[in-house]
Enzyme design. Structure first.
Site, PDB file in Angstrom:
ATOM      1  CE1 TYR A  15      35.110 -31.994  16.104  1.00  0.00           C
ATOM      2  CE2 TYR A  15      37.486 -31.817  15.847  1.00  0.00           C
ATOM      3  CZ  TYR A  15      36.336 -32.586  15.875  1.00  0.00           C
ATOM      4  OH  TYR A  15      36.414 -33.935  15.686  1.00  0.00           O
ATOM      5  CG  HIS A  20      31.345 -30.127  22.088  1.00  0.00           C
ATOM      6  ND1 HIS A  20      30.632 -30.171  23.265  1.00  0.00           N
ATOM      7  CD2 HIS A  20      32.094 -31.263  22.075  1.00  0.00           C
ATOM      8  CE1 HIS A  20      30.931 -31.282  23.931  1.00  0.00           C
ATOM      9  NE2 HIS A  20      31.820 -31.953  23.229  1.00  0.00           N
ATOM     10  CE1 TYR A  64      40.630 -32.877  18.160  1.00  0.00           C
ATOM     11  CE2 TYR A  64      42.680 -33.971  18.757  1.00  0.00           C
ATOM     12  CZ  TYR A  64      41.898 -33.296  17.823  1.00  0.00           C
ATOM     13  OH  TYR A  64      42.394 -33.032  16.579  1.00  0.00           O
ATOM     14  CG  ASN A  66      36.020 -37.476  24.535  1.00  0.00           C
ATOM     15  OD1 ASN A  66      35.225 -36.553  24.672  1.00  0.00           O
ATOM     16  ND2 ASN A  66      35.800 -38.480  23.723  1.00  0.00           N
ATOM     17  CG  ASN A 112      32.183 -37.671  26.677  1.00  0.00           C
ATOM     18  OD1 ASN A 112      31.700 -38.367  27.563  1.00  0.00           O
ATOM     19  ND2 ASN A 112      31.901 -37.847  25.396  1.00  0.00           N
TER      20      ASN A 112
END
Length: 187
Positions: A15, A20, A64, A66, A112
């Site tokens: 990532y 993001h 993470y 979320n 999120n």
């Protein structure tokens, strides 16, 4: 005076350079400019930046995206930081690439990370920097787009945008949300 500056992103090398994770990259640039290094701690990687008598706790949650709210709540409580001293840096599909917008509150807009922070804190009244990543993706490919890497021409422009983001963060801590919005949102 303490401030909690939260850069949203996902942990893991897969990532690292994705759209993001722009929140992580903003905080990395801010820390690097002051020769600071993040250390792994509970719910995230943190470091402390001193700016003119203010203490900025920089947080890259390890929960993470979320579950970002868990890290925000923990560090707010641990460091006794009031909601009005929380500033979240987040990627935003609704803004063209590189557009920077400061807001004192707002909906999660389907993000999120923001959704979980709002759920855990019970309010959307926390300041944020929305970093535009654009929306140049085919229908149904939103996840691939946000988890994809910036185009080479965007990557070239990122250092200046990251530096500008750092200026915005410092302004928020030194001058407050209204002055920061007035100064940076119109440029």
């Amino acid at each position: 005076m303490k401030y909690l500056i939260v850069g949203l992103g996902n942990i893991g090398s897969e990532y690292e350079m994705t759209r993001h994770n722009i929140g992580f990259r903003v905080l990395d640039a801010l820390a690097k400019a002051s020769n600071l290094v993040f250390t792994d701690s509970r719910y995230g990687a943190i470091c402390e930046l001193k700016v003119k008598g203010r203490t900025l706790i920089l947080l890259k949650p390890s929960t993470y995206m979320n579950l970002s709210g868990n890290a925000v709540r923990y560090w707010m409580q641990t460091e006794k930081i009031p909601l009005e001293h929380v500033f979240v840096v987040v990627d935003d599909l609704a803004l063209p690439f590189g557009t920077l917008r400061v807001k004192p509150r707002g909906s999660d807009a389907g993000h999120n990370g923001l959704k979980h922070i709002q759920q855990i804190l019970g309010t959307d009244s926390y300041s944020r920097l929305r970093f535009g990543i654009g929306d140049d993706y085919p229908k149904g490919m939103q996840v691939d787009y946000v988890l994809g890497k910036f185009k080479p021409e965007e990557e070239e422009q990122l250092p200046a945008k990251l530096e500008r983001s750092a200026e915005i963060i410092k302004s928020f801590c030194l001058s407050g949300i209204q002055i920061t919005m007035n100064h940076f949102n119109n440029k």
